[in-house]
Design an enzyme around this catalytic site. Structure first.
Site, mmCIF file in Angstrom:
data_model
loop_
_atom_site.group_PDB
_atom_site.id
_atom_site.type_symbol
_atom_site.label_atom_id
_atom_site.label_comp_id
_atom_site.label_asym_id
_atom_site.label_seq_id
_atom_site.Cartn_x
_atom_site.Cartn_y
_atom_site.Cartn_z
ATOM 1 N N ASP A 50 1.911 7.998 -8.730
ATOM 2 C CA ASP A 50 1.084 7.600 -9.904
ATOM 3 C C ASP A 50 0.388 6.352 -9.655
ATOM 4 O OD1 ASP A 50 -0.067 8.042 -12.368
ATOM 5 O OD2 ASP A 50 1.528 6.895 -13.501
ATOM 6 N N ASP A 79 0.940 -1.218 -0.150
ATOM 7 C CA ASP A 79 0.026 0.188 -0.010
ATOM 8 C C ASP A 79 0.911 1.317 -0.066
ATOM 9 O OD1 ASP A 79 -1.501 2.344 1.503
ATOM 10 O OD2 ASP A 79 -3.180 0.697 1.088
ATOM 11 N N GLY A 80 0.702 2.167 -0.839
ATOM 12 C CA GLY A 80 1.681 3.350 -1.065
ATOM 13 C C GLY A 80 1.458 4.177 0.005
#
Length: 259
Positions: free
Chosen positions: A136, A118-119
Site C-alpha cells: 500500500d 525502500d519497499g
C-alpha cells in the site's frame, strides 16, 4: 535495512481532524489514511477492509510484510487482531513515520517493526519468506513506478513462501492500471483476483496459490477465527464482495472451459 533514500526530498503529509476522525493527507483532495478516534484499531476506509480479505484464502500469517505505513491502519489492525503474527513494515517517507504516535501506532515490539526504507529494496533483498505481503505504497504523486514494475512484482513473488499471498492496493484510475494488472498476473502465472473497493477508487489485487487452494468458496462466508464480532461486522461487506468476485471469476473460467 539501510536507508537508501537520503538523497530524495519527501513531501510532509498533514493531519486533518474532525469530531470523529483523524486523517493523513498529502493533498486535501486525497486521503491517505483515516482513523476513527473512538475506535483507533478499526479500519475506516473500505480499501483497507478489502485488503484484509486475504484471511479468506490463507491462514493467519506467522510473518507478514507491509510496504507503506500511512496512518498505520493495517499495521494496527493486524497487530491487534492477529496475535500470532510478526509484522515488518517498510515506509520510505520519514515524515510519515514521524506521525505514528498521532495515529496511535503501537511502539515496536517483538511482533511489530517499522523501518524506514525502500519497499522495492525490501522485497528484493529480504532473506525471510513471507506468508503475506501487503503493498500500500503511495506518495503525493500516487503509485511510485518502483512499486508497480514487472521486476517489483516478480520480486514480491520471490519474497513469499510457496503458499504465500500478495495483496496490493492499486489506483483504479491510474493511466497504466491495466498494465499493472497484467504484470501481477504474469508474476503469479495468472493466479490473481482483482476486486474494486466499495468507494470505487481503488482495486485490490490478491495473488498467490491460496486463491485456488484456500478456504474461500463461492456462496460461503465465514468469520475468520482471529476476528472478534465487531471487527467481523465491519469487514463482512468487503469480504462478501471479494467472495462474489471469486465466484464470478471461477464461473467465467468454467464457462470458457465448457465451450
Amino acid at each position: 535495512m539501510p536507508d537508501t533514500a537520503d538523497h530524495r526530498e519527501f513531501v510532509k503529509p498533514f493531519v486533518y481532524e474532525d469530531l470523529g476522525t483523524k486523517a493523513l493527507h498529502f493533498s486535501i483532495c486525497e486521503i491517505q489514511s483515516r482513523m476513527q478516534i473512538q475506535r483507533p484499531h478499526a479500519l475506516d476506509l473500505d480499501y483497507t477492509r478489502t485488503m484484509m480479505a486475504f484471511l479468506l484464502f490463507v491462514p493467519p500469517p506467522e510473518l507478514m510484510g507491509m510496504i507503506g505505513l500511512g496512518g498505520g491502519s493495517l499495521a494496527k489492525f493486524c497487530h491487534h487482531h492477529l496475535s500470532g503474527t510478526r509484522i515488518k513494515v517498510v515506509e520510505i517517507n520519514p515524515h510519515v513515520i514521524a506521525l505514528r504516535d498521532q495515529f496511535q501506532v503501537p511502539p515496536d515490539d517483538a511482533r511489530l517493526q517499522v523501518r524506514r526504507g525502500d519497499g522495492a529494496d525490501f522485497v528484493r533483498q529480504t532473506r525471510d519468506r513471507l506468508d503475506v505481503l501487503l503493498v500500500d505504497g503511495f506518495d503525493h504523486e500516487g503509485q511510485p513506478p518502483e512499486l508497480c514494475s514487472q521486476a517489483f512484482y516478480d520480486d514480491c513473488r520471490a519474497a513469499l513462501r510457496a503458499d504465500g499471498m500478495l495483496v496490493a492496493n492499486l489506483h483504479t484510475a491510474h493511466p497504466e492500471f491495466s498494465r499493472h494488472v497484467a504484470r501481477i498476473e504474469r508474476a503469479f502465472d495468472g493466479d490473481a483476483l482483482f476486486v474494486g473497493d466499495g468507494e470505487c477508487s481503488n482495486t485490490i489485487a490478491f495473488a498467490g496459490s491460496g486463491l485456488s487452494a484456500g478456504s474461500a468458496r463461492p456462496g460461503v462466508l465465514r468469520k475468520p477465527g482471529p476476528l472478534d464480532r465487531q471487527a467481523w461486522d465491519d469487514l463482512m461487506p468487503a469480504f462478501a464482495r471479494v467472495v462474489g468476485a471469486l465466484h464470478e471469476q471461477r464461473s467465467g473460467a468454467q464457462g470458457r472451459t465448457d465451450r
